[in-house]
Design an enzyme around this catalytic site. Structure first.
Site, PDB file in Angstrom:
ATOM      1  CD  GLU A   7      -5.621   2.277  -5.873  1.00 57.73           C
ATOM      2  OE1 GLU A   7      -4.833   2.895  -5.141  1.00 57.73           O
ATOM      3  OE2 GLU A   7      -6.701   1.787  -5.482  1.00 57.73           O
TER       4      GLU A   7
ATOM      5  CG  ASP B 287      -1.269   2.440  -4.697  1.00 53.57           C
ATOM      6  OD1 ASP B 287      -0.230   2.219  -4.041  1.00 53.57           O
ATOM      7  OD2 ASP B 287      -2.278   2.957  -4.204  1.00 53.57           O
TER       8      ASP B 287
ATOM      9  CG  HIS C   2      -4.002   6.061   1.716  1.00 53.50           C
ATOM     10  ND1 HIS C   2      -3.355   4.887   2.019  1.00 53.50           N
ATOM     11  CD2 HIS C   2      -4.357   5.977   0.407  1.00 53.50           C
ATOM     12  CE1 HIS C   2      -3.298   4.121   0.938  1.00 53.50           C
ATOM     13  NE2 HIS C   2      -3.909   4.754  -0.041  1.00 53.50           N
TER      14      HIS C   2
END
Length: 266
Positions: free
Chosen positions: A157, A183, A52
């Protein structure tokens, strides 16, 4: 200095002693000072979030090497669970890989294979690793020490991952399951609903599966919910991802700006 003295993973040691590990995520600061700041602040580990962020592997490796020097354990969350990303992150100085979006035992085994040297995996041989102070050691000894020190962290997730918790936790070479709460909630169709019973159930099922197979559990995404974080640690989670460098900087800066705005002028 012996190989054992050079190559230590203090996170593994703390987890083995049933101690809580505090980790911070690096997503903003591109310079090696962040490792020293994390150490001075009292963190046990940091992980560079390549999934990310726009960080390249050169920046990632520099931060990991500095972390090794100051005595904090560096992990890297890779953007894709492929051997090229995993092996390069580890060769660059990481003592563990965080593999996102793992949904099955098969995927977990592939991560282990990419992260471990033979006979436990298929990671390619690389000489002069920063973990070893760029020194050479007999291959058999180096492989054994690096395999023992290198951690494999798989992230849950999705609801599918929780359903497969038993099988994934049973995979040899997986050290820790890190639950990415945000998530996970999104995948379950309950985004932002931290107090939903399914969130607690997911943690409880994962912790039970990991405890059965001698693995550890980590908490991610609960930095804004300290009470829930503490509850999950009470259930058995031991690795706590506390938040990102960006969130820490913005939070502290906002607090200071608000302090000035609240000053009453006589």
């Amino acid at each position: 200095m012996s190989l054992d003295q050079i190559l230590r993973n203090r996170v593994k040691e703390k987890l083995a002693n049933d101690e809580v590990v505090a980790s911070m995520t690096v997503r903003l600061v591109r310079h090696v000072e962040i490792a020293r700041i994390a150490r001075t602040a009292g963190f046990d580990a940091l992980y560079v979030d390549v999934e990310h962020s726009s960080f390249g592997l050169d920046t990632t490796g520099q931060i990991c090497m500095m972390a090794l020097e100051v005595g904090i354990v560096p992990f890297v969350r890779v953007p894709s669970n492929t051997p090229d990303y995993i092996s390069r992150a580890l060769d660059g100085g990481a003592l563990g890989v965080i593999a996102p979006h793992v949904r099955s035992a098969e995927e977990a085994r592939a991560v282990v294979s990419a992260a471990k040297f033979p006979p436990f995996g298929e990671r390619g041989i690389s000489a002069g690793l920063p973990h070893l102070h760029f020194r050479s050691f007999p291959t058999v000894e180096a492989f054994a020490a690096l395999n023992a020190a290198t951690m494999v962290v798989v992230q849950f997730e999705s609801a599918d991952a929780v359903e497969q918790a038993e099988e994934i936790a049973a995979v040899d070479g997986v050290d820790l399951v890190l639950i990415g709460t945000n998530d996970l909630m999104a995948d379950m169709g309950i985004p932002g609903q931290f107090e939903h019973p399914r969130v607690r159930d997911a943690f409880a099922r994962t912790i039970a599966a990991c405890r059965k197979h001698g693995k550890h559990v980590g908490v991610g995404g609960l930095s804004t919910r300290p009470q829930l974080m503490a509850e999950m640690v009470g259930l058995g989670a031991r690795y706590v991802s506390t938040g990102t460098d960006l969130a820490f900087l913005l939070g502290a800066a906002t607090q200071k700006a608000n302090q000035v705005r609240e000053i009453n002028i006589p």
